[in-house]
Design a protein around this motif. Structure first.
Motif, PDB file in Angstrom:
ATOM      1  N   UNK A  22       6.470  -5.653   7.417  1.00 29.90           N
ATOM      2  CA  UNK A  22       5.172  -6.207   7.018  1.00 29.90           C
ATOM      3  C   UNK A  22       4.070  -5.302   7.551  1.00 29.90           C
ATOM      4  N   UNK A  23       3.114  -4.982   6.664  1.00 28.98           N
ATOM      5  CA  UNK A  23       1.972  -4.153   7.029  1.00 28.98           C
ATOM      6  C   UNK A  23       0.698  -4.897   6.623  1.00 28.98           C
ATOM      7  N   UNK A  24      -0.280  -4.945   7.547  1.00 29.32           N
ATOM      8  CA  UNK A  24      -1.596  -5.515   7.264  1.00 29.32           C
ATOM      9  C   UNK A  24      -2.601  -4.376   7.291  1.00 29.32           C
ATOM     10  N   UNK A  25      -3.299  -4.198   6.178  1.00 26.69           N
ATOM     11  CA  UNK A  25      -4.197  -3.064   6.000  1.00 26.69           C
ATOM     12  C   UNK A  25      -5.647  -3.518   6.047  1.00 26.69           C
ATOM     13  N   UNK A  26      -6.480  -2.784   6.792  1.00 22.94           N
ATOM     14  CA  UNK A  26      -7.889  -3.106   6.890  1.00 22.94           C
ATOM     15  C   UNK A  26      -8.693  -2.524   5.754  1.00 22.94           C
TER      16      UNK A  26
END
Length: 288
Positions: free
Chosen positions: A201-205
């Protein structure tokens, strides 16, 4: 084969369940979905004299967002998460993991917390909850406590639950930013345990850099494993080719698979590299 004789209880409240666990101790086993326990009982690998069926505990059903977390009740079935479209945008790893679990009958009955409590190092949900940085909500005689998923798994088929406690829910931090996720798994045949599984899982700004990254490895140790070095490498960077390549190499360093009939340790470590690289490339394309 058929199981040995056992006494059966079907409590209707959590307090009644805890009281039964206090009374019977190690003799009692909790029955939720039963997709791990019942086959073991049929083979007489497990022979509990007391079975406590918690399927009447309505408080352990369903999910809701509260206080910055998604709370998923212990009796939520794999199929519920596979098919729930309202969760797919913010929590895509749930459906992407659920669709890989065993087969349709198992997904229709098996439960997410039942899988976590079973604590199989080849657990799909174990790797996914590592990647999601989840907590497990636990209820016992002393009340409610929360256990970080990294502390929940103690050893193979062993958790930090006390004998008079039950896992009542799993709590997943609500992401702030755009989310991309993948669950990648190699198995010998459809529905089999993983040779290797990788949850990402990756959370991108808004600036294009990675705010948070989670990587859980399945069948790569005595418990589900966090690829901590790769996670730390990703934070604050753009998801470009060089970053992905280095993350895939670092992920191997935290993997400690065993050589067995499914493959050598070297082969499994290289699968980790391939899956992390492939998964992050797909996430990068999705979030670009």
């Amino acid at each position: 084969m058929i199981p040995t004789a056992f006494d059966y209880y079907s409590p209707t409240t959590v307090d009644e369940t805890i009281a039964l666990l206090q009374k019977h101790g190690y003799d009692a086993k909790i029955l939720a979905g039963g997709q791990s326990l019942l086959p073991m009982m049929k083979l007489r690998v497990a022979m509990p004299p007391i079975l406590i069926d918690i399927n009447q505990l309505d408080d352990l059903r369903g999910w809701r967002e509260e206080n910055g977390y998604l709370r998923i009740g212990a009796l939520t079935r794999h199929a519920d998460l596979e098919q729930e479209r309202n969760l797919m945008e913010r929590y895509p790893l749930l459906s992407k993991t659920a669709e890989w679990i065993a087969d349709v009958p198992v997904r229709n009955r098996g439960t997410i917390c039942g899988s976590l409590v079973h604590a199989d190092p080849g657990s799909d949900w174990g790797a996914a909850m590592i990647a999601l940085r989840a907590d497990v909500e636990v209820i016992g005689p002393s009340g409610v406590r929360r256990v970080p998923i990294d502390d929940f798994f103690v050893d193979t088929f062993t958790t930090s639950l006390e004998i008079d406690e039950i896992a009542s829910a799993v709590l997943i931090p609500s992401p702030i930013g755009r989310v991309g996720a993948r669950y990648m798994k190699l198995e010998r045949k459809a529905g089999d345990f993983a040779i290797v599984g990788v949850a990402l899982q990756v959370v991108k700004g808004n600036d294009g850099t990675i705010l948070d990254a989670g990587i859980g490895l399945c069948a790569c140790g005595d418990v589900p494993v966090r690829a901590k070095k790769a996670e730390e490498w990703l934070i604050g960077r753009s998801l470009d080719k060089e970053t992905i390549q280095q993350a895939s190499l670092l992920a191997q360093e935290d993997a400690n698979p065993a050589t067995d009939l499914r493959g050598s340790a070297e082969y499994k470590r290289d699968l980790v590299r391939v899956f992390v690289k492939r998964g992050l490339e797909e996430i990068a394309d999705e979030l670009r």
